[in-house]
Design a protein around this motif. Structure first.
Motif, mmCIF file in Angstrom:
data_model
loop_
_atom_site.group_PDB
_atom_site.id
_atom_site.type_symbol
_atom_site.label_atom_id
_atom_site.label_comp_id
_atom_site.label_asym_id
_atom_site.label_seq_id
_atom_site.Cartn_x
_atom_site.Cartn_y
_atom_site.Cartn_z
ATOM 1 N N SER A 110 0.816 -1.206 0.000
ATOM 2 C CA SER A 110 0.000 0.000 0.000
ATOM 3 C C SER A 110 0.854 1.262 0.000
ATOM 4 N N PRO A 111 0.411 2.299 -0.716
ATOM 5 C CA PRO A 111 1.129 3.576 -0.665
ATOM 6 C C PRO A 111 1.216 4.146 0.742
ATOM 7 N N SER A 112 0.297 3.764 1.614
ATOM 8 C CA SER A 112 0.371 4.246 2.999
ATOM 9 C C SER A 112 1.553 3.633 3.729
ATOM 10 N N ILE A 113 1.980 2.472 3.274
ATOM 11 C CA ILE A 113 3.151 1.815 3.858
ATOM 12 C C ILE A 113 4.411 2.254 3.129
ATOM 13 N N ASN A 114 4.326 2.345 1.828
ATOM 14 C CA ASN A 114 5.479 2.729 1.018
ATOM 15 C C ASN A 114 5.045 3.817 0.045
ATOM 16 N N PRO A 115 5.035 5.067 0.491
ATOM 17 C CA PRO A 115 4.520 6.157 -0.364
ATOM 18 C C PRO A 115 5.254 6.296 -1.691
#
Length: 131
Positions: A110-115
């Motif tokens: 997820s982008p929230s984990i790996n922007p």
């Protein structure tokens, strides 16, 4: 230097088809995964489909299963995304991206984990599906 060069994209009516291509160069290892991501205005980036560089492992997000097909041509260092039965909700900028991850991890982190996302990115291509 790793480069990903995309082609394809465009405007199509609902139910139509498009094929995206991504040609990779500069990799010194062959254990990478490469995939297609998309981002629509106001929405989070999402992994659409990813494949191992050798083509043995693939991933598709649920909303494109049965409509999109990812494939590789190792001789050309090119990955394709054949998109059939396109729908308006498929409208987005599509990016080719790669990193040394398993294809499922590449596509689903997820982008929230790996922007930032994968290490290597193409320039992006617009896909617009009219209703």
């Amino acid at each position: 230097e790793v480069q990903l060069v995309e082609s394809g994209g465009g405007l199509v009516q609902a139910g139509g088809s498009l094929r995206l291509s991504c040609t990779a160069s500069g990799f010194t290892r062959d254990d990478y995964a490469i995939g297609w991501f998309r981002q629509a205005p106001g929405k989070e980036r999402e992994g659409v489909s990813c494949i191992s560089s050798a083509g043995g492992t693939t991933y598709y997000r649920d909303s494109v299963k049965g409509r999109f097909t990812v494939s590789t041509d190792s001789a050309k260092n090119t990955v394709y995304l054949q998109m059939n039965n396109l729908q308006p909700e498929d409208t987005a900028v599509y990016y080719c991206a790669a990193d040394f991850y398993h294809p499922i991890k590449l596509c689903t982190t997820s982008p929230s984990i790996n922007p930032v996302g994968p290490e290597y990115w193409g320039q992006g291509t617009q896909v617009t599906v009219s209703s």
